[in-house]
Each structure stands twice: as structure tokens, then as C-alpha cells.
Design a protein around this motif. Structure first.
Motif, PDB file in Angstrom:
ATOM      1  N   GLN A  65       0.030 -62.281 -19.876  1.00 37.03           N
ATOM      2  CA  GLN A  65      -0.556 -61.163 -18.638  1.00 37.03           C
ATOM      3  C   GLN A  65      -0.049 -59.881 -18.784  1.00 37.03           C
ATOM      4  OE1 GLN A  65       0.274 -64.298 -15.396  1.00 37.03           O
ATOM      5  NE2 GLN A  65      -1.761 -64.109 -14.982  1.00 37.03           N
ATOM      6  N   PHE A  66      -0.850 -59.086 -18.928  1.00 39.01           N
ATOM      7  CA  PHE A  66      -0.526 -57.638 -19.317  1.00 39.01           C
ATOM      8  C   PHE A  66      -0.510 -56.688 -17.945  1.00 39.01           C
ATOM      9  CE2 PHE A  66      -1.736 -58.887 -23.527  1.00 39.01           C
ATOM     10  CZ  PHE A  66      -0.809 -58.143 -24.173  1.00 39.01           C
ATOM     11  N   MET A  90       4.081 -59.133 -18.632  1.00 38.05           N
ATOM     12  CA  MET A  90       4.485 -57.844 -18.621  1.00 38.05           C
ATOM     13  C   MET A  90       5.428 -57.452 -17.644  1.00 38.05           C
ATOM     14  SD  MET A  90       2.132 -54.818 -19.587  1.00 38.05           S
ATOM     15  CE  MET A  90       2.432 -52.945 -19.209  1.00 38.05           C
ATOM     16  N   ALA A  91       4.821 -58.085 -16.379  1.00 31.53           N
ATOM     17  CA  ALA A  91       5.840 -57.968 -15.157  1.00 31.53           C
ATOM     18  C   ALA A  91       6.159 -56.540 -14.560  1.00 31.53           C
ATOM     19  CB  ALA A  91       7.113 -58.817 -15.420  1.00 31.53           C
ATOM     20  N   THR A  92       5.468 -55.480 -14.973  1.00 32.84           N
ATOM     21  CA  THR A  92       5.457 -54.247 -14.341  1.00 32.84           C
ATOM     22  C   THR A  92       4.685 -53.838 -13.047  1.00 32.84           C
ATOM     23  OG1 THR A  92       4.065 -53.250 -15.866  1.00 32.84           O
ATOM     24  CG2 THR A  92       6.454 -53.239 -16.625  1.00 32.84           C
ATOM     25  N   HIS A 106       6.282 -49.487 -23.313  1.00 33.41           N
ATOM     26  CA  HIS A 106       7.525 -50.583 -23.773  1.00 33.41           C
ATOM     27  C   HIS A 106       7.259 -51.943 -23.342  1.00 33.41           C
ATOM     28  CE1 HIS A 106      11.332 -51.281 -25.071  1.00 33.41           C
ATOM     29  NE2 HIS A 106      11.745 -52.072 -23.831  1.00 33.41           N
ATOM     30  N   ALA A 107       7.052 -51.811 -22.149  1.00 32.03           N
ATOM     31  CA  ALA A 107       6.680 -53.230 -21.539  1.00 32.03           C
ATOM     32  C   ALA A 107       5.472 -54.116 -22.221  1.00 32.03           C
ATOM     33  CB  ALA A 107       6.469 -53.344 -19.946  1.00 32.03           C
ATOM     34  N   TYR A 140      -1.777 -47.890 -24.802  1.00 28.27           N
ATOM     35  CA  TYR A 140      -0.463 -48.624 -24.923  1.00 28.27           C
ATOM     36  C   TYR A 140      -0.446 -49.257 -26.201  1.00 28.27           C
ATOM     37  CZ  TYR A 140       0.010 -47.584 -19.765  1.00 28.27           C
ATOM     38  OH  TYR A 140       0.202 -46.901 -18.629  1.00 28.27           O
ATOM     39  N   LEU A 141      -1.567 -49.708 -26.591  1.00 30.90           N
ATOM     40  CA  LEU A 141      -1.653 -50.579 -28.008  1.00 30.90           C
ATOM     41  C   LEU A 141      -2.794 -50.040 -28.687  1.00 30.90           C
ATOM     42  CD1 LEU A 141      -1.695 -54.393 -26.822  1.00 30.90           C
ATOM     43  CD2 LEU A 141      -0.019 -53.180 -28.201  1.00 30.90           C
TER      44      LEU A 141
END
Length: 199
Positions: A65-66, A90-92, A106-107, A140-141
């Protein structure tokens, strides 16, 4: 038999012949790349439905989960005890909340590392890359990195990608693309997301 019943039977016979022909011509067996995209609600929900189906048959499943990782997720709460399920978050939270490109990148790379491992594992039957489309949109990717992992995954592995504005190269690679179209959304009329229904 009435005329209506006769017409109905003839119509159903024609439909059955068409369906039987399609079933007979579907001879290839391999994992699929499914894309759930579009502005409508239900992309992640559809993916979790397929996760539940695969787990029901005892298959190993990975979910990454992004975006929504900090949110409660009823499906995840219900299924996370299943030993065949691995979830990486990803938890941000939402990128518009963090407003920190470096930290978000980074995450993203940290959970992408988990995704790459899942995508290379022949024992993982299904991998869900939830909201990865945003990671590509925001840069990010790298799209080539993601495409390489998708193309080199085990033959029997199915991948589901969710999120708005799916990258055209992923759409081109996909076996099935479903676009969720928003006709009306309760949130736009001031209704809050509802626990157990929306998350």
C-alpha cells in the motif's frame, strides 16, 4: 410456448453458442496484469476482493500500500492474521498531507524494495500494488524499474495495480484494464467517509 418464450430461447441459445466459443478459444494459462484505474470509487476495494478470493484458495498473496497506509483498512484488519498474506505499508499517509518529497520518495523506495521481492517470488500467487500510480505520477518511482519488475515476474503470478491516471505503458502491458468512472461521489456533497463502508 409463446412467441416471447420462443424468441427468448433462441436468443439464449445464440448467447450460449457465443460464450461456449469464447471459453473454448481461451487456452492460455498464466498470471495476469490487472489495472484498476479511473476517478471512480472502488479500485482498492476491488483489489482486496481479489485478495480475499486468492486467500480463500490458500494462495500466497502480497499487498503493498503506497498511499493509504496510515488509514484504517477494514479488509487489512480482517485478513492480516492469514499466514498466507504479507502486507507492506508506506505509512506516510497522503502525499498532500506530508508535503515532503524527499521523505515520501525514501518511504516509497523502502516499500518498493518489498514489492520487488514479492514480484520475484514464484510462491507469491498474487501481488497488489495499491495506489502505485501516484508514485509514478509524482516521480518517486521510475517507470522503467516498475515495468522491468512486472515483465520479469514469475509466469504464474498475477499483479493488480490500482490508482488514478495509470501510466500509459502499464495500461499497454496489462491484460485487463478496468476504468472506474465517477458518476457521483458522496464526499463531494459533504458526506464523510464511513468506517466499514469506505475504509
Amino acid at each position: 410456448m409463446t412467441d416471447r418464450e420462443t424468441r427468448h430461447k433462441a436468443s439464449m441459445q445464440k448467447l450460449k453458442a457465443h460464450v461456449d466459443e469464447k471459453v473454448a478459444s481461451a487456452t492460455e494459462q498464466r498470471g495476469l496484469l490487472l489495472v484498476y484505474t479511473g476517478n471512480g470509487k472502488g479500485k482498492t476495494t476491488a483489489a482486496w476482493g481479489t485478495v480475499t478470493r486468492a486467500l480463500g484458495y490458500g494462495y500466497q498473496v502480497g499487498v503493498v500500500q503506497f498511499i493509504k497506509g496510515l488509514w484504517e483498512c477494514g479488509e487489512r484488519e480482517r485478513l492480516q492474521a492469514d499466514t498466507n498474506l504479507e502486507v507492506s505499508i508506506m505509512a506516510t499517509g497522503f502525499t498532500w498531507d506530508t508535503q515532503n518529497r524527499e521523505a515520501d520518495t525514501h518511504a516509497c523506495h523502502a516499500v518498493w524494495h518489498d514489492a520487488e521481492r514479492m514480484l520475484a517470488d514464484p510462491n507469491t500467487y498474487l501481488v497488489v500494488l495499491d495506489e502505485i500510480t501516484y508514485m509514478l505520477k509524482f516521480g518517486y518511482l521510475d517507470i522503467e524499474t516498475v515495468l522491468r519488475a512486472l515483465k520479469n515476474r514469475p509466469t504464474e503470478q498475477t499483479v493488480i495495480i490500482t490508482g488514478r491516471n495509470a501510466h500509459r505503458d502499464i495500461v499497454a502491458l496489462a491484460d485487463t484494464v478496468t476504468e472506474m468512472q465517477e458518476v457521483r461521489h458522496a464526499f463531494n456533497d459533504g458526506l464523510q467517509a464511513r468506517r466499514g463502508i469506505d475504509f
